[in-house]
Design a protein around this motif. Sequence first.
Motif, PDB file in Angstrom:
ATOM      1  N   HIS A  81       0.867  -1.169   0.000  1.00  0.00           N
ATOM      2  CA  HIS A  81       0.000   0.000   0.000  1.00  0.00           C
ATOM      3  C   HIS A  81       0.908   1.224   0.000  1.00  0.00           C
ATOM      4  CE1 HIS A  81      -2.876   2.837   2.164  1.00  0.00           C
ATOM      5  NE2 HIS A  81      -3.381   2.628   0.972  1.00  0.00           N
ATOM      6  N   LYS A  82       0.801   2.037  -1.056  1.00  0.00           N
ATOM      7  CA  LYS A  82       1.683   3.195  -1.218  1.00  0.00           C
ATOM      8  C   LYS A  82       0.856   4.448  -1.475  1.00  0.00           C
ATOM      9  CE  LYS A  82       5.534   0.799  -3.465  1.00  0.00           C
ATOM     10  NZ  LYS A  82       6.384   0.819  -4.668  1.00  0.00           N
ATOM     11  N   LYS A  83       1.442   5.574  -1.140  1.00  0.00           N
ATOM     12  CA  LYS A  83       0.871   6.858  -1.540  1.00  0.00           C
ATOM     13  C   LYS A  83       1.082   6.992  -3.048  1.00  0.00           C
ATOM     14  CE  LYS A  83      -0.102   8.542   2.577  1.00  0.00           C
ATOM     15  NZ  LYS A  83      -1.482   8.736   3.000  1.00  0.00           N
ATOM     16  N   VAL A  84       0.237   7.763  -3.710  1.00  0.00           N
ATOM     17  CA  VAL A  84       0.326   7.926  -5.164  1.00  0.00           C
ATOM     18  C   VAL A  84       1.698   8.461  -5.567  1.00  0.00           C
ATOM     19  CG1 VAL A  84      -0.614   9.188  -7.143  1.00  0.00           C
ATOM     20  CG2 VAL A  84      -2.160   8.176  -5.458  1.00  0.00           C
ATOM     21  N   TYR A  85       2.224   9.416  -4.815  1.00  0.00           N
ATOM     22  CA  TYR A  85       3.515  10.000  -5.199  1.00  0.00           C
ATOM     23  C   TYR A  85       4.678   9.017  -5.055  1.00  0.00           C
ATOM     24  CZ  TYR A  85       4.991  10.824  -0.331  1.00  0.00           C
ATOM     25  OH  TYR A  85       5.371  10.665   0.981  1.00  0.00           O
ATOM     26  N   GLU A  86       4.489   7.897  -4.372  1.00  0.00           N
ATOM     27  CA  GLU A  86       5.543   6.891  -4.188  1.00  0.00           C
ATOM     28  C   GLU A  86       5.565   5.817  -5.282  1.00  0.00           C
ATOM     29  OE1 GLU A  86       5.927   6.451   0.614  1.00  0.00           O
ATOM     30  OE2 GLU A  86       4.194   5.495  -0.299  1.00  0.00           O
ATOM     31  N   LEU A  87       4.582   5.831  -6.171  1.00  0.00           N
ATOM     32  CA  LEU A  87       4.454   4.773  -7.169  1.00  0.00           C
ATOM     33  C   LEU A  87       5.628   4.701  -8.136  1.00  0.00           C
ATOM     34  CD1 LEU A  87       0.703   4.993  -8.230  1.00  0.00           C
ATOM     35  CD2 LEU A  87       1.819   3.187  -6.928  1.00  0.00           C
ATOM     36  N   ASN A  88       5.979   3.479  -8.531  1.00  0.00           N
ATOM     37  CA  ASN A  88       6.963   3.239  -9.586  1.00  0.00           C
ATOM     38  C   ASN A  88       6.286   3.185 -10.952  1.00  0.00           C
ATOM     39  OD1 ASN A  88       9.270   2.975  -7.877  1.00  0.00           O
ATOM     40  ND2 ASN A  88       8.516   0.976  -7.269  1.00  0.00           N
ATOM     41  N   ASN A  89       4.999   2.836 -10.980  1.00  0.00           N
ATOM     42  CA  ASN A  89       4.224   2.753 -12.211  1.00  0.00           C
ATOM     43  C   ASN A  89       3.848   4.181 -12.626  1.00  0.00           C
ATOM     44  OD1 ASN A  89       2.047   2.565 -14.066  1.00  0.00           O
ATOM     45  ND2 ASN A  89       1.534   0.516 -13.296  1.00  0.00           N
ATOM     46  N   GLN A  90       4.644   4.755 -13.522  1.00  0.00           N
ATOM     47  CA  GLN A  90       4.474   6.165 -13.902  1.00  0.00           C
ATOM     48  C   GLN A  90       3.166   6.431 -14.647  1.00  0.00           C
ATOM     49  OE1 GLN A  90       6.535   8.653 -12.761  1.00  0.00           O
ATOM     50  NE2 GLN A  90       7.366   6.936 -11.600  1.00  0.00           N
ATOM     51  N   ALA A  91       2.704   5.488 -15.447  1.00  0.00           N
ATOM     52  CA  ALA A  91       1.452   5.675 -16.185  1.00  0.00           C
ATOM     53  C   ALA A  91       0.281   5.833 -15.219  1.00  0.00           C
ATOM     54  CB  ALA A  91       1.208   4.497 -17.129  1.00  0.00           C
ATOM     55  N   TYR A  92       0.199   4.946 -14.234  1.00  0.00           N
ATOM     56  CA  TYR A  92      -0.907   5.025 -13.276  1.00  0.00           C
ATOM     57  C   TYR A  92      -0.733   6.216 -12.344  1.00  0.00           C
ATOM     58  CZ  TYR A  92      -4.722   3.631 -10.290  1.00  0.00           C
ATOM     59  OH  TYR A  92      -5.905   3.617  -9.598  1.00  0.00           O
ATOM     60  N   LYS A  93       0.508   6.511 -11.986  1.00  0.00           N
ATOM     61  CA  LYS A  93       0.794   7.653 -11.112  1.00  0.00           C
ATOM     62  C   LYS A  93       0.267   8.938 -11.742  1.00  0.00           C
ATOM     63  CE  LYS A  93       4.726   9.945  -8.871  1.00  0.00           C
ATOM     64  NZ  LYS A  93       6.181   9.847  -8.654  1.00  0.00           N
ATOM     65  N   LYS A  94       0.543   9.114 -13.024  1.00  0.00           N
ATOM     66  CA  LYS A  94       0.084  10.308 -13.732  1.00  0.00           C
ATOM     67  C   LYS A  94      -1.442  10.368 -13.767  1.00  0.00           C
ATOM     68  CE  LYS A  94       0.366  12.666 -18.161  1.00  0.00           C
ATOM     69  NZ  LYS A  94       0.842  12.610 -19.538  1.00  0.00           N
ATOM     70  N   THR A  95      -2.085   9.263 -14.129  1.00  0.00           N
ATOM     71  CA  THR A  95      -3.537   9.204 -14.219  1.00  0.00           C
ATOM     72  C   THR A  95      -4.189   9.479 -12.869  1.00  0.00           C
ATOM     73  OG1 THR A  95      -3.388   7.592 -16.003  1.00  0.00           O
ATOM     74  CG2 THR A  95      -5.487   7.705 -14.819  1.00  0.00           C
ATOM     75  N   LYS A  96      -3.699   8.830 -11.832  1.00  0.00           N
ATOM     76  CA  LYS A  96      -4.294   8.975 -10.499  1.00  0.00           C
ATOM     77  C   LYS A  96      -4.042  10.367  -9.927  1.00  0.00           C
ATOM     78  CE  LYS A  96      -6.663   6.745  -7.411  1.00  0.00           C
ATOM     79  NZ  LYS A  96      -8.026   6.323  -7.699  1.00  0.00           N
ATOM     80  N   THR A  97      -2.868  10.943 -10.199  1.00  0.00           N
ATOM     81  CA  THR A  97      -2.580  12.295  -9.725  1.00  0.00           C
ATOM     82  C   THR A  97      -3.535  13.295 -10.377  1.00  0.00           C
ATOM     83  OG1 THR A  97      -0.263  11.758  -9.332  1.00  0.00           O
ATOM     84  CG2 THR A  97      -0.805  14.089  -9.523  1.00  0.00           C
ATOM     85  N   ILE A  98      -3.762  13.162 -11.669  1.00  0.00           N
ATOM     86  CA  ILE A  98      -4.693  14.043 -12.378  1.00  0.00           C
ATOM     87  C   ILE A  98      -6.103  13.890 -11.798  1.00  0.00           C
ATOM     88  CG2 ILE A  98      -5.859  14.422 -14.599  1.00  0.00           C
ATOM     89  CD1 ILE A  98      -3.106  13.756 -15.920  1.00  0.00           C
ATOM     90  N   GLU A  99      -6.523  12.655 -11.575  1.00  0.00           N
ATOM     91  CA  GLU A  99      -7.851  12.378 -11.018  1.00  0.00           C
ATOM     92  C   GLU A  99      -8.017  13.002  -9.628  1.00  0.00           C
ATOM     93  OE1 GLU A  99      -9.658   8.429  -9.039  1.00  0.00           O
ATOM     94  OE2 GLU A  99      -9.092   8.185 -11.146  1.00  0.00           O
ATOM     95  N   LYS A 100      -7.040  12.787  -8.775  1.00  0.00           N
ATOM     96  CA  LYS A 100      -7.117  13.330  -7.418  1.00  0.00           C
ATOM     97  C   LYS A 100      -6.987  14.851  -7.404  1.00  0.00           C
ATOM     98  CE  LYS A 100      -6.062   9.389  -4.607  1.00  0.00           C
ATOM     99  NZ  LYS A 100      -6.730   9.407  -3.336  1.00  0.00           N
ATOM    100  N   MET A 101      -6.194  15.401  -8.313  1.00  0.00           N
ATOM    101  CA  MET A 101      -6.050  16.852  -8.397  1.00  0.00           C
ATOM    102  C   MET A 101      -7.366  17.491  -8.822  1.00  0.00           C
ATOM    103  SD  MET A 101      -3.959  19.249  -7.791  1.00  0.00           S
ATOM    104  CE  MET A 101      -2.364  18.474  -7.817  1.00  0.00           C
ATOM    105  N   LYS A 102      -8.038  16.880  -9.769  1.00  0.00           N
ATOM    106  CA  LYS A 102      -9.342  17.381 -10.213  1.00  0.00           C
ATOM    107  C   LYS A 102     -10.328  17.394  -9.042  1.00  0.00           C
ATOM    108  CE  LYS A 102     -12.904  16.455 -13.680  1.00  0.00           C
ATOM    109  NZ  LYS A 102     -13.324  15.555 -14.748  1.00  0.00           N
TER     110      LYS A 102
END
Length: 154
Positions: A81-102
């Motif tokens: 279980h990781k925070k979004v900013y800790e992810l190694n999967n850059q594709a999902y990190k970008k998508t989830k960051t955009i979603e949470k930022m919105k």
Amino acid sequence: MSYQINGLKDIHKLLVNERKIGGVIEVNTLRLRTGETYQHAVITNIDLIGSSIYSIGFVTEDGQNLIVNITELGLLDEPKHKKVYELNNQAYKKTKTIEKMKYLKRLFEVNDGSTSPIFREEAQMIIEDIGLPAAKKEVDTSIIYSEKNVYSIA
């Protein structure tokens, strides 16, 4: 934050409570019985019928969404279980960051001029999940964190 996960039921509970606790589930390696392997896959869904798990959904490093029957799953290496900013999967990190930022921006709009404890708690949880530097680019985080009380999150 990175926490070790002990089973699929734990993963399911974390996914169901994602809005309350934040974070995502990332595995070092996900291998199917056919031998296909996916590095840094992010588990996005576990489907149940009653208490029986029948499928698992995940996102690969190249952003591909896959759903497999649980009988096809061979290995989940070190699910955490990781925070979004800790992810190694850059594709999902970008998508989830955009979603949470919105969502965070909308939360700030709806609560404009109000700093209720419920708003502050939810906004802080989202900011801690995506990282303070990312949040600062889009919203005024001084409402949540006064400059003298800021601790490094990312």
